[in-house]
Design an enzyme around this catalytic site. Structure first.
Site, short mmCIF file in Angstrom:
data_model
loop_
_atom_site.label_atom_id
_atom_site.label_comp_id
_atom_site.label_asym_id
_atom_site.label_seq_id
_atom_site.Cartn_x
_atom_site.Cartn_y
_atom_site.Cartn_z
N ASN A 13 1.03 -2.40 4.60
CA ASN A 13 2.09 -2.90 3.71
C ASN A 13 3.42 -2.79 4.45
O ASN A 13 3.97 -1.69 4.57
CB ASN A 13 2.09 -2.07 2.42
N LYS A 15 6.21 -3.86 3.53
CA LYS A 15 7.32 -3.78 2.57
C LYS A 15 8.44 -4.75 2.99
O LYS A 15 8.14 -5.80 3.56
CB LYS A 15 7.83 -2.35 2.44
N HIS A 97 2.02 -2.10 -6.90
CA HIS A 97 2.53 -1.06 -5.99
C HIS A 97 3.56 -0.21 -6.72
O HIS A 97 4.30 -0.71 -7.57
CB HIS A 97 3.16 -1.72 -4.75
N GLU A 99 6.34 0.84 -5.94
CA GLU A 99 7.73 0.36 -5.86
C GLU A 99 7.96 -0.78 -6.85
O GLU A 99 9.05 -0.92 -7.42
CB GLU A 99 8.06 -0.03 -4.41
N GLU A 167 -2.50 5.69 -4.71
CA GLU A 167 -1.31 6.08 -3.94
C GLU A 167 -0.44 7.01 -4.77
O GLU A 167 0.38 6.54 -5.59
CB GLU A 167 -0.50 4.83 -3.57
N GLY A 173 5.92 7.28 1.57
CA GLY A 173 7.15 7.24 2.36
C GLY A 173 7.86 8.58 2.45
O GLY A 173 9.02 8.65 2.86
N SER A 212 1.79 8.18 3.12
CA SER A 212 2.09 8.85 4.39
C SER A 212 0.87 9.04 5.29
O SER A 212 0.75 10.05 5.99
CB SER A 212 2.80 10.20 4.14
C1 PEP Z 1 2.74 2.20 0.78
O1 PEP Z 1 3.81 1.63 0.76
O2 PEP Z 1 1.79 1.71 0.16
C2 PEP Z 1 2.63 3.46 1.51
C3 PEP Z 1 1.55 4.17 1.36
O3 PEP Z 1 3.68 3.82 2.29
P1 PEP Z 1 3.71 5.01 3.40
O4 PEP Z 1 2.46 4.90 4.21
O5 PEP Z 1 4.95 4.75 4.21
O6 PEP Z 1 3.77 6.29 2.64
#
Ligand code: PEP
Length: 249
Positions: A13, A15, A97, A99, A167, A173, A212
């Site tokens: 992703n 983003k 997601h 976000e 997630e 992040g 992460s």
């Molecule tokens: C994501 O945006 O789905 C995500 C898991 O981000 P990150 O790996 O940066 O934590």
């Protein structure tokens, strides 16, 4: 069915990151010969780069939009429809997601409707769920993800086009990854929920972890029996993504 009978799935992703030059760099390290045949790989660029990336990457690598709306067309400024995505060769979409949920206020109900509509138009969906830190600390993780999954499941008839991404919001992040055991515990409970729809759906649906994930922690997470791959944010912009794709080798 063991975890490895479900094909390992790794999504990247991106983003709201990248420009043509940096995307060319990603395409360079995403050469199919670098990526395990045992992994299904899908990358998700920002909307304006979807067609470019679709044209540049080999068909063995999927391309996903980061969002789409629940209508074919019309007065929905700023949105894209599943039909438009399919028209440019994009067959996957990330929906729900954290976000989208937490910054743009998407409700469980809207996420469920979007999932149902995208599937009805022949898209494949990475459907995201996950609890906030406050919800985890209050012992509500299982209840929250079960509620989010139900809102999605109510709109799904063909699970073979759905990958569920767990997630935890506190891990996205932040550099704070769930431990393999923490993630496995939630994945197992999600699989139990899916199995209550049908044992086949429980056994065959891929449940991937996001939060992460990096080149250092991917192997221990991939070793857990109910973790069928990853949704990767930050590390998907770097060559580390190749290591994550190959985490089960
Ligand atoms: C994501 O945006 O789905 C995500 C898991 O981000 P990150 O790996 O940066 O934590």
């Amino acid at each position: 069915m063991s975890a490895r009978e479900r094909k390992f799935f790794v999504g990247g992703n991106w983003k709201m990151n990248g420009d043509t030059a940096s995307i060319n760099g990603i395409i360079e390290f995403m050469k199919p010969e670098n990526l395990s045949d045992d992994s299904e790989v899908v990358v998700s660029p920002p909307t304006c780069y979807l067609q470019y990336v679709r044209q540049k990457l080999p068909v063995s690598i999927g391309v996903a939009a980061q969002n789409c709306y629940k209508a074919e067309k019309g007065a929905f400024t700023g949105e894209v429809s599943p039909l438009m995505l399919k028209d440019i060769g994009v067959n996957w979409v990330i929906l729900g997601h954290s976000e989208r949920r937490n910054i743009f206020g998407e409700s469980d109900e809207l996420v469920g409707e979007k999932v149902g509509f995208a599937l009805s138009k022949g898209m494949r969906v990475i459907a995201c769920i996950g609890e906030l830190l406050s919800e985890r600390e209050a012992g509500k993780t299982e209840a929250v993800v079960a509620r989010q999954l139900k809102a999605i499941a109510d709109n799904v008839s063909n699970w073979s086009d759905v990958v569920v991404a767990y997630e935890p919001v506190w891990a996205i992040g932040t550099g704070k990854t769930a431990t393999p055991e923490q993630a496995q515990e939630v994945h197992a409970s999600l699989r139990k929920t899916l199995s209550s729809i049908s044992s086949q759906i429980g056994a065959q649906t891929r449940i991937i972890y996001g939060g992460s994930v990096n080149a250092g922690n991917c192997r221990s997470l991939a070793a857990m029996s109910d973790i069928d791959g990853f949704l990767v944010g930050g590390a998907s912009l770097k060559p580390d993504f190749v290591t994550i794709v190959n985490a089960q080798d």
